[in-house]
Design a protein around this motif. Structure first.
Motif, PDB file in Angstrom:
ATOM      1  N   GLN A 119      -6.186   6.135 -12.727  1.00  0.00           N
ATOM      2  CA  GLN A 119      -6.631   5.562 -11.541  1.00  0.00           C
ATOM      3  C   GLN A 119      -7.530   5.065 -11.154  1.00  0.00           C
ATOM      4  O   GLN A 119      -8.452   4.488 -10.274  1.00  0.00           O
ATOM      5  CB  GLN A 119      -5.973   6.398 -10.966  1.00  0.00           C
ATOM      6  CG  GLN A 119      -3.511   5.979 -11.044  1.00  0.00           C
ATOM      7  CD  GLN A 119      -3.462   4.802 -10.598  1.00  0.00           C
ATOM      8  OE1 GLN A 119      -3.865   4.026 -10.218  1.00  0.00           O
ATOM      9  NE2 GLN A 119      -2.073   4.764 -11.872  1.00  0.00           N
ATOM     10  N   TYR A 146     -10.379   7.777   4.849  1.00  0.00           N
ATOM     11  CA  TYR A 146     -11.599   6.590   4.209  1.00  0.00           C
ATOM     12  C   TYR A 146     -12.277   6.933   5.531  1.00  0.00           C
ATOM     13  O   TYR A 146     -13.595   6.624   5.947  1.00  0.00           O
ATOM     14  CB  TYR A 146     -10.320   5.088   4.083  1.00  0.00           C
ATOM     15  CG  TYR A 146     -11.542   4.432   4.667  1.00  0.00           C
ATOM     16  CD1 TYR A 146     -12.433   4.503   3.014  1.00  0.00           C
ATOM     17  CD2 TYR A 146     -11.725   3.823   4.683  1.00  0.00           C
ATOM     18  CE1 TYR A 146     -13.292   3.421   2.686  1.00  0.00           C
ATOM     19  CE2 TYR A 146     -12.800   2.178   4.926  1.00  0.00           C
ATOM     20  CZ  TYR A 146     -13.510   2.827   3.878  1.00  0.00           C
ATOM     21  OH  TYR A 146     -14.624   1.503   3.231  1.00  0.00           O
ATOM     22  N   ASP A 160       0.983  -1.097  -0.030  1.00  0.00           N
ATOM     23  CA  ASP A 160       0.093   0.177  -0.407  1.00  0.00           C
ATOM     24  C   ASP A 160       0.829   1.050  -0.003  1.00  0.00           C
ATOM     25  O   ASP A 160       0.007   2.226  -0.796  1.00  0.00           O
ATOM     26  CB  ASP A 160      -0.462  -0.286   1.212  1.00  0.00           C
ATOM     27  CG  ASP A 160      -0.880   0.001   2.221  1.00  0.00           C
ATOM     28  OD1 ASP A 160       0.991  -0.718   2.600  1.00  0.00           O
ATOM     29  OD2 ASP A 160      -0.943  -0.437   3.435  1.00  0.00           O
ATOM     30  N   ALA A 193      -9.365   2.626 -12.394  1.00  0.00           N
ATOM     31  CA  ALA A 193      -8.991   0.688 -12.240  1.00  0.00           C
ATOM     32  C   ALA A 193      -9.502   0.657 -10.225  1.00  0.00           C
ATOM     33  O   ALA A 193      -9.391  -0.206 -10.238  1.00  0.00           O
ATOM     34  CB  ALA A 193      -6.800   1.048 -11.819  1.00  0.00           C
ATOM     35  N   ALA A 194      -9.712   2.228 -10.024  1.00  0.00           N
ATOM     36  CA  ALA A 194     -10.309   2.251  -8.586  1.00  0.00           C
ATOM     37  C   ALA A 194     -11.678   1.659  -8.252  1.00  0.00           C
ATOM     38  O   ALA A 194     -12.166   2.072  -7.812  1.00  0.00           O
ATOM     39  CB  ALA A 194      -9.908   3.642  -8.181  1.00  0.00           C
ATOM     40  N   LYS A 253     -13.854   0.982  -2.799  1.00  0.00           N
ATOM     41  CA  LYS A 253     -13.548  -0.950  -3.766  1.00  0.00           C
ATOM     42  C   LYS A 253     -13.115  -1.825  -2.949  1.00  0.00           C
ATOM     43  O   LYS A 253     -14.384  -3.650  -3.168  1.00  0.00           O
ATOM     44  CB  LYS A 253     -12.506  -0.919  -4.602  1.00  0.00           C
ATOM     45  CG  LYS A 253     -12.979  -1.800  -6.025  1.00  0.00           C
ATOM     46  CD  LYS A 253     -12.233  -1.642  -6.841  1.00  0.00           C
ATOM     47  CE  LYS A 253     -11.840  -3.220  -7.849  1.00  0.00           C
ATOM     48  NZ  LYS A 253     -11.201  -2.436  -9.287  1.00  0.00           N
ATOM     49  N   ALA A 254     -12.269  -1.865  -2.245  1.00  0.00           N
ATOM     50  CA  ALA A 254     -11.240  -3.252  -1.596  1.00  0.00           C
ATOM     51  C   ALA A 254     -12.617  -3.398  -0.388  1.00  0.00           C
ATOM     52  O   ALA A 254     -12.556  -4.595   0.091  1.00  0.00           O
ATOM     53  CB  ALA A 254     -10.834  -2.924  -0.854  1.00  0.00           C
ATOM     54  N   GLN A 280       2.547   1.907  -3.280  1.00  0.00           N
ATOM     55  CA  GLN A 280       1.160   2.020  -3.828  1.00  0.00           C
ATOM     56  C   GLN A 280       0.545   3.420  -4.807  1.00  0.00           C
ATOM     57  O   GLN A 280       1.339   4.262  -5.153  1.00  0.00           O
ATOM     58  CB  GLN A 280      -0.012   1.425  -4.400  1.00  0.00           C
ATOM     59  CG  GLN A 280       0.526   0.144  -5.007  1.00  0.00           C
ATOM     60  CD  GLN A 280      -1.090  -0.766  -4.567  1.00  0.00           C
ATOM     61  OE1 GLN A 280      -2.040  -0.173  -4.741  1.00  0.00           O
ATOM     62  NE2 GLN A 280      -0.928  -1.340  -4.100  1.00  0.00           N
ATOM     63  N   LYS A 296      -9.859   3.494  -3.773  1.00  0.00           N
ATOM     64  CA  LYS A 296      -9.536   1.845  -3.301  1.00  0.00           C
ATOM     65  C   LYS A 296      -9.720   1.544  -2.191  1.00  0.00           C
ATOM     66  O   LYS A 296     -10.546   0.144  -2.305  1.00  0.00           O
ATOM     67  CB  LYS A 296      -8.276   1.545  -3.821  1.00  0.00           C
ATOM     68  CG  LYS A 296      -7.155   2.248  -5.042  1.00  0.00           C
ATOM     69  CD  LYS A 296      -5.817   2.013  -5.186  1.00  0.00           C
ATOM     70  CE  LYS A 296      -5.324   2.060  -6.454  1.00  0.00           C
ATOM     71  NZ  LYS A 296      -3.418   1.712  -6.008  1.00  0.00           N
ATOM     72  N   ARG A 297     -10.182   2.088  -1.056  1.00  0.00           N
ATOM     73  CA  ARG A 297     -10.804   1.645   0.263  1.00  0.00           C
ATOM     74  C   ARG A 297     -11.735   1.315  -0.040  1.00  0.00           C
ATOM     75  O   ARG A 297     -12.373   0.429   0.413  1.00  0.00           O
ATOM     76  CB  ARG A 297     -10.566   2.958   1.501  1.00  0.00           C
ATOM     77  CG  ARG A 297      -8.923   2.657   1.400  1.00  0.00           C
ATOM     78  CD  ARG A 297      -7.865   1.953   2.008  1.00  0.00           C
ATOM     79  NE  ARG A 297      -6.917   1.714   3.227  1.00  0.00           N
ATOM     80  CZ  ARG A 297      -6.197   1.888   2.521  1.00  0.00           C
ATOM     81  NH1 ARG A 297      -5.759   2.229   1.343  1.00  0.00           N
ATOM     82  NH2 ARG A 297      -4.528   2.147   2.827  1.00  0.00           N
ATOM     83  N   ILE A 329      -6.025   8.833  -4.362  1.00  0.00           N
ATOM     84  CA  ILE A 329      -6.764   7.340  -5.326  1.00  0.00           C
ATOM     85  C   ILE A 329      -6.231   6.289  -4.402  1.00  0.00           C
ATOM     86  O   ILE A 329      -7.637   5.654  -4.556  1.00  0.00           O
ATOM     87  CB  ILE A 329      -5.443   7.934  -5.501  1.00  0.00           C
ATOM     88  CG1 ILE A 329      -5.467   8.729  -7.566  1.00  0.00           C
ATOM     89  CG2 ILE A 329      -5.658   6.404  -6.875  1.00  0.00           C
ATOM     90  CD1 ILE A 329      -3.952   8.919  -8.336  1.00  0.00           C
ATOM     91  N   GLU A 330      -5.991   6.433  -3.531  1.00  0.00           N
ATOM     92  CA  GLU A 330      -5.533   5.255  -2.477  1.00  0.00           C
ATOM     93  C   GLU A 330      -7.066   5.109  -1.923  1.00  0.00           C
ATOM     94  O   GLU A 330      -7.527   4.398  -1.523  1.00  0.00           O
ATOM     95  CB  GLU A 330      -5.168   5.336  -1.888  1.00  0.00           C
ATOM     96  CG  GLU A 330      -3.485   4.648  -2.680  1.00  0.00           C
ATOM     97  CD  GLU A 330      -3.079   3.848  -3.142  1.00  0.00           C
ATOM     98  OE1 GLU A 330      -3.528   3.085  -2.690  1.00  0.00           O
ATOM     99  OE2 GLU A 330      -3.234   4.004  -4.580  1.00  0.00           O
TER     100      GLU A 330
END
Length: 535
Positions: free
Chosen positions: A66, A504, A30, A69-70, A349-350, A33, A346-347, A342-343
């Motif tokens: 990005q 997040y 993480d 992708a997320a 989505k994950a 990335q 992703k949280r 961006i990250e």
């Protein structure tokens, strides 16, 4: 393939590797990335990501990729992630002409450089007017502070002259609001003034200083710039002001003696003089883009509401002259903020759990040119503005130390404060008040453009407990808006992930809460911009 993109890729492949690229530290996935985003966005190949530059366009495409992708769906325009932002740089085309006329005496031209420097009018290529001048102190109307600098005068169809600044006794964020040129221009226009003159208690800089520097705003369909309020026609020196006040009821020397006291109260008065003003403004168009992606809310009702998470993608570009390193890489300001955005996406989505409210991730352009991209989005939103219930802004998080708290600008103005405190508390992080209220930071980043549309908003920074104070001071002294804000500086990527986790948690708490955020009852900004809950 775009020629500029080919050139950038060639540069990245062929350029000698920096020390940061040659021997990358072993990082958890993480952290790696997050660092990877910053390695690209803050590379020399991006040449400082100046708004409207080819390199900025590539950075915007990178963020769009990005977002895809997320798992974000496009939320720009024409079915894509990008929202085109028409920009225009404008400047005074020449020094213009200002002629002073007083009853009983002939026209008297003011002298450029000695008496005045011209303004640049964003909304018109030519500005010509001839109107009486009225002095209005600091040009402030603030009922809650029992302040009305326009009391007793009628300025309809007239030019108003005032000093810069606002009283230090005002609450710091409200003081920052009132001392801004945009606020004073809006107050002048609301009273019917056709133009403003800024008075200074000193001489003007040699050769008029940067009177012809370019400013940037977003462009209207006719190619001129967006302009709110009465235009600033000129800045007058003490010498020029003395000519303007000659024969006025209150002598200039009396006014001048009080001018450096921000708490001083002046009596508004007509000056018995008129100014004939002729100005020319030149325009240079440009195009940039905001980047927007969305996670749609799962709740049938709350899903129609939108939480915006914003960060600015642009930086300062390249120094115009000098030797050595000339690139403003903007690693902390604000490649790190974009990487966190961006990250954070992703949280979601994950997690496998969509938020109840929709969340719009927004990377904006031209923040460094005056919050222009966020202003354009807030006034031309790609979702209905009434559906936006909050904005959380990430701008220049300083990640060189293990932060113990979060500074949340605007936390005390809406229910977002308690929401943020609850969210970061679950991570063992406390929330601290503004460590330097005099800076008025609440009005100085992109979230403020949402505030101006009535949206409760906050701006987040790692706080200054423990090592934070020294680390923040070091950054501002040696890296802020300098070429040293690059990848050679110490960035603790573990702190970057803590920052992502905190954001997040905040976004999840706002998006999943039963009640929409609301302004605190009676809050100054909530009332000023007719925000939800303020009345």
């Amino acid at each position: 393939m775009h020629k500029a993109l080919l050139a950038v890729l060639a540069t990245l492949v062929l350029a000698p590797a920096t020390s940061a690229q040659t021997a990358p530290a072993a990082l958890p996935d993480d952290q790696a990335q997050m660092k990877a985003h910053v390695l690209f966005l803050a590379s020399d190949a991006m040449r400082g990501r100046e708004a409207a530059s080819p390199e900025y366009a590539i950075a915007a495409e990178y963020v769009a990729a990005q977002f895809f992708a997320a798992g974000l769906v496009p939320a720009g325009q024409d079915g894509g992630y990008l929202q085109k932002v028409p920009l225009v740089a404008y400047r005074a085309a020449d020094h213009g002409d200002i002629v002073l006329t007083r009853k009983g005496s002939g026209p008297r031209p003011l002298l450029f450089g000695d008496d005045f420097t011209p303004g640049a009018v964003a909304g018109a290529a030519r500005t010509t007017l001839d109107a009486p001048v009225v002095f209005v102190g600091h040009g402030i109307v603030a009922p809650r502070y029992k302040r009305d600098d326009y009391a007793g005068v009628d300025v309809r169809g007239k030019i108003v002259a005032f000093f810069a600044g606002a009283p230090a006794s005002f609450q710091s964020e409200e003081r920052a609001h009132f001392q801004s040129g945009a606020t004073k221009a809006a107050i002048a226009a609301a009273h019917g003034a056709v133009g403003t003159i800024l008075l200074t208690p000193a001489a003007l800089p040699p050769a008029g200083g940067a009177w012809d520097r370019a400013r940037t705003t977003w462009a209207k369909a006719d190619g001129t710039g967006d302009m709110a309020g009465a235009p600033q026609l000129a800045t007058l020196s003490a010498t020029g002001a003395a000519k303007l006040f000659a024969g006025a009821r209150t002598p200039w020397k009396t006014i001048l003696a009080k001018s450096t006291d921000a708490e001083a109260r002046f009596t508004a008065e007509p000056l018995g003089a008129s100014l004939a003003v002729a100005l020319r403004t030149s325009f240079e168009p440009g195009t940039s883009a905001n980047v927007a992606g969305m996670i749609r809310g799962s709740d049938p009702t709350l899903g129609k509401e939108v939480v915006v998470l914003s960060a600015h993608l642009d930086h300062l570009g390249v120094k115009a002259e000098g030797k050595g390193d000339l690139i403003y890489n903007g690693a902390e300001d604000n490649a790190v903020g974009i990487a966190a955005l961006i990250e954070e996406a992703k949280r979601f989505k994950a997690s496998g759990k969509p938020p109840r409210r929709s969340i719009l991730f927004l990377a904006v352009t031209a923040e460094e040119k005056g919050l222009v991209g966020s202003d354009y989005f807030a006034r031309h939103p790609t979702v209905p503005i009434k559906s936006i219930v909050a904005d959380v802004n990430l701008d220049m998080p300083i990640l060189s130390y293990p932060f113990e708290d979060m500074t949340v600008f605007g936390a005390d103005r809406s229910t977002l404060g308690p929401i943020v405190a609850k969210a970061v508390g679950t991570l063992g992080v406390t929330m601290s008040p503004d460590p330097d209220p005099a800076q008025g930071i609440f009005v100085r980043s992109d979230h403020y453009r949402f505030v101006q549309q009535g949206v409760p908003s906050v701006f987040l920074w790692p706080g200054q407990k423990g090592p934070g104070k020294a680390a923040t001071a070091e950054f501002f002294a040696h890296r802020y808006h300098q070429v040293s804000d690059d990848l050679s500086q110490p960035i603790d990527w573990a702190q970057g992930i803590r920052f992502v986790n905190a954001n997040y948690a905040i976004a999840r708490e706002i998006a999943d809460g039963d009640a929409r955020p609301r302004w605190n009852k009676g809050d100054f900004f909530g009332l000023l911009y007719n925000g939800y809950g303020a009345k």
